[in-house]
Design a protein around this motif. Structure first.
Motif, short mmCIF file in Angstrom:
data_model
loop_
_atom_site.label_atom_id
_atom_site.label_comp_id
_atom_site.label_asym_id
_atom_site.label_seq_id
_atom_site.Cartn_x
_atom_site.Cartn_y
_atom_site.Cartn_z
N ASP A 350 0.82 -1.21 0.00
CA ASP A 350 0.00 0.00 0.00
C ASP A 350 0.85 1.26 0.00
OD1 ASP A 350 -2.13 -1.71 0.14
OD2 ASP A 350 -2.86 -1.03 2.09
N GLU A 351 1.78 1.32 0.92
CA GLU A 351 2.54 2.56 1.11
C GLU A 351 3.31 2.94 -0.14
OE1 GLU A 351 5.98 4.45 4.09
OE2 GLU A 351 4.98 2.54 4.59
N ALA A 352 3.97 1.96 -0.77
CA ALA A 352 4.79 2.26 -1.94
C ALA A 352 3.94 2.74 -3.11
CB ALA A 352 5.59 1.02 -2.34
N ASN A 353 2.79 2.11 -3.32
CA ASN A 353 1.95 2.46 -4.46
C ASN A 353 1.28 3.82 -4.28
OD1 ASN A 353 1.57 0.20 -6.66
ND2 ASN A 353 1.87 -0.84 -4.71
N ILE A 354 0.77 4.06 -3.07
CA ILE A 354 0.13 5.36 -2.82
C ILE A 354 1.16 6.47 -2.88
CG2 ILE A 354 -1.10 6.73 -1.09
CD1 ILE A 354 -2.51 4.14 -0.23
N ALA A 355 2.33 6.22 -2.32
CA ALA A 355 3.39 7.24 -2.36
C ALA A 355 3.81 7.55 -3.79
CB ALA A 355 4.59 6.76 -1.56
N TRP A 356 3.88 6.51 -4.64
CA TRP A 356 4.23 6.74 -6.04
C TRP A 356 3.21 7.65 -6.73
CZ3 TRP A 356 2.06 6.21 -10.75
CH2 TRP A 356 2.91 6.27 -11.86
N SER A 357 1.94 7.38 -6.49
CA SER A 357 0.89 8.20 -7.11
C SER A 357 0.96 9.64 -6.62
CB SER A 357 -0.49 7.62 -6.77
OG SER A 357 -0.66 6.37 -7.37
N ASN A 376 -13.85 12.45 -9.89
CA ASN A 376 -14.07 11.01 -9.82
C ASN A 376 -12.79 10.26 -9.49
OD1 ASN A 376 -16.81 10.39 -10.13
ND2 ASN A 376 -16.74 10.69 -12.33
N PHE A 377 -11.64 10.90 -9.74
CA PHE A 377 -10.33 10.31 -9.42
C PHE A 377 -9.64 11.27 -8.46
CE2 PHE A 377 -10.10 8.53 -14.05
CZ PHE A 377 -11.13 7.65 -13.78
N ALA A 378 -10.00 11.18 -7.19
CA ALA A 378 -9.52 12.15 -6.21
C ALA A 378 -8.73 11.50 -5.08
CB ALA A 378 -10.70 12.93 -5.63
N GLY A 379 -7.95 10.47 -5.41
CA GLY A 379 -7.19 9.79 -4.38
C GLY A 379 -8.10 9.12 -3.36
N HIS A 380 -7.72 9.18 -2.12
CA HIS A 380 -8.55 8.65 -1.03
C HIS A 380 -9.17 9.77 -0.21
CE1 HIS A 380 -6.45 4.44 -1.04
NE2 HIS A 380 -7.29 4.60 -2.05
N GLY A 381 -9.31 10.95 -0.84
CA GLY A 381 -9.98 12.05 -0.19
C GLY A 381 -9.14 12.78 0.83
N GLU A 382 -7.81 12.61 0.74
CA GLU A 382 -6.94 13.18 1.78
C GLU A 382 -6.87 14.71 1.71
OE1 GLU A 382 -4.69 12.11 -1.84
OE2 GLU A 382 -5.97 10.99 -0.49
N ASP A 383 -7.17 15.29 0.55
CA ASP A 383 -7.18 16.75 0.46
C ASP A 383 -8.54 17.22 -0.06
OD1 ASP A 383 -6.86 15.70 -2.04
OD2 ASP A 383 -5.06 16.81 -2.55
N ASN A 384 -9.58 16.61 0.46
CA ASN A 384 -10.95 16.76 -0.05
C ASN A 384 -11.39 18.21 -0.13
OD1 ASN A 384 -13.70 16.61 -0.58
ND2 ASN A 384 -14.07 14.93 0.82
#
Length: 422
Positions: A350-357, A376-384
């Motif tokens: 998880d960490e490596a893939n999310i960090a890459w994005s 529609n493609f807004a990550g996991h809403g971390e900067d909503n």
């Protein structure tokens, strides 16, 4: 969490009224395609529309009425019986509701715009349980908000879309080149679309070669596909798109005249429902410069998962002709989009893939279009909050007014949320 599996608009009204009576938030599950998890919630009510998948076509009026839980394959199959279609997504098990309400970018955008540009009417259960019919003449401010404003305003139990003559055969071009051979095919593709973007919906998709469709010597190598659908006559499109198949040595080529429904399902195997862990994030680009192309190539080479995708999308044509204040979606002057679609299997990755994005997202900021993103493609809403406000731009304040009118308590908040006035 209480799950209400609804079959009718009346069932949805009952579920919403129950949530209000118990002062609970409401999550909405259409097709369950969104990777953020907005369809589920703790200590609330999930309204599950997956049993409401009906599609009714009036071929003479060129209109389709679509229930809120339908998938795009349901719509495509029903409308193609009459040689008609409306702009949908690129994955056929994407739900109609989620894709449409935040814009809806598909193959037909060159001639027919986004999904929202074809939404004529909707039936919506709002936060007090009332069922409202909305058109350009009846409750028009609510329809305007649904044209890109997401699931903030209620549960859409029926959509009414305009249809267009499409298919059954269309021209689909998909020449595939090796990333290691350099950026020149992508630059030629970009220049081609600057000339022909009013007739061609396209994306350059970076992936990994695998399986018998590729030469064995290329297995495991990064590749890019110049995928295009000609928005018109298949024979005319075949001739127009031929130069994209002559830009160097190809790894393979999936081009050809195809049934429209087959084209709509072509990428399904890349995103099988429920098989992967995902993180998707996309930003609009003002221009597609050589530097941005080089960055996209470098990011593709560095992807930590062979299942992951990234892509460059073109805009223009009918999509670009809609005024910024005509729909909640807002400004259409972006020329392109860059999407980073991380897909992997092991939770330990998880960490490596999310960090890459996120790194690719940050590095592409200098090429962005006023900081706007495809929601529609807004990550996991971390900067909503910040991303939502920036993406709607001048339309945001009007959306807050409509949200306040229809959902003062913010019952519908599991989304790219537009908070009501307090």
């Amino acid at each position: 969490m209480l799950i209400a599996q609804c079959r009718t608009a009346g069932d949805v009204q009952t579920a919403v009224k129950l949530a209000v009576a118990r002062d609970l938030p409401i999550a909405i599950r259409g097709g369950g395609h969104n990777v953020v998890g907005h369809a589920v919630c703790n200590d609330g009510v999930m309204i599950d529309l997956s049993l409401m998948r009906g599609v009714t076509v009036d071929a003479s009026a060129r209109v389709a009425k679509v229930q809120g839980g339908a998938l795009w394959r349901d719509v495509d199959v029903a409308t193609q019986e009459h040689g008609l279609a409306t702009p949908g997504g690129l994955i056929s098990d994407t739900e109609v509701a989620g894709l449409t309400l935040s814009g809806g970018i598909g193959w037909l955008r060159a001639q027919h715009g986004l999904s929202i540009d074809n939404l004529n009417a909707a039936d919506v259960v709002v936060a007090d349980g009332t069922l409202i019919h909305t058109t350009a003449d009846e409750n028009p401010e609510l329809l305007w908000a649904l044209l890109g404003g997401g699931g903030n305003f209620g549960v859409v139990v029926q959509f009414e879309f305009a249809l267009h003559p499409i298919g059954p055969e269309v021209m689909f071009a998909a020449p595939i080149y090796l990333v290691e051979d350099g950026p020149e095919p992508i630059r030629a593709w970009r220049d081609f679309l600057v000339k022909h973007g009013d007739r061609v919906g396209s994306l350059c998709e970076f992936s990994t070669a695998a399986g018998e469709d590729f030469p064995k010597k290329h297995w495991g190598k990064r590749v890019f596909t110049l995928a295009c659908v000609y928005n018109g006559d298949a024979a005319e499109g075949e001739a127009l798109l031929q130069p994209l198949r002559e830009l160097g040595e190809m790894s393979t080529d999936f081009s050809g005249r195809m049934n429209y429904c087959d084209v709509q399902q072509f990428f399904d195997t890349l995103m099988p429902a429920g098989d992967f862990r995902c993180y998707w994030k996309a930003r609009y680009l003002t221009d597609l410069t050589d530097e941005m192309i080089d960055l996209a190539l470098a990011n593709a080479m560095a992807a930590p998962s062979d299942n992951s995708l990234s892509s460059l999308w073109n805009f223009g044509g009918t999509t670009a002709k809609v005024a910024a204040d005509a729909t909640a979606f807002g400004d259409r002057s972006m020329g392109w989009m860059y999407s980073l679609d991380r897909v992997w299997s092991n939770p330990g990755d998880d960490e490596a893939n999310i960090a890459w994005s996120r790194e690719g997202w940050a590095n592409s900021e200098r090429f962005g279009h006023h900081g706007r993103a495809y929601l529609n493609f807004a990550g996991h809403g971390e900067d909503n909050a910040a991303l939502t406000r920036t993406s709607f731009g001048p339309n945001y304040d009007r959306l807050v007014e409509i949200k306040t009118k229809y959902d003062l308590q913010n019952r519908f908040r599991f989304n790219q949320n537009i908070a009501p006035e307090t």
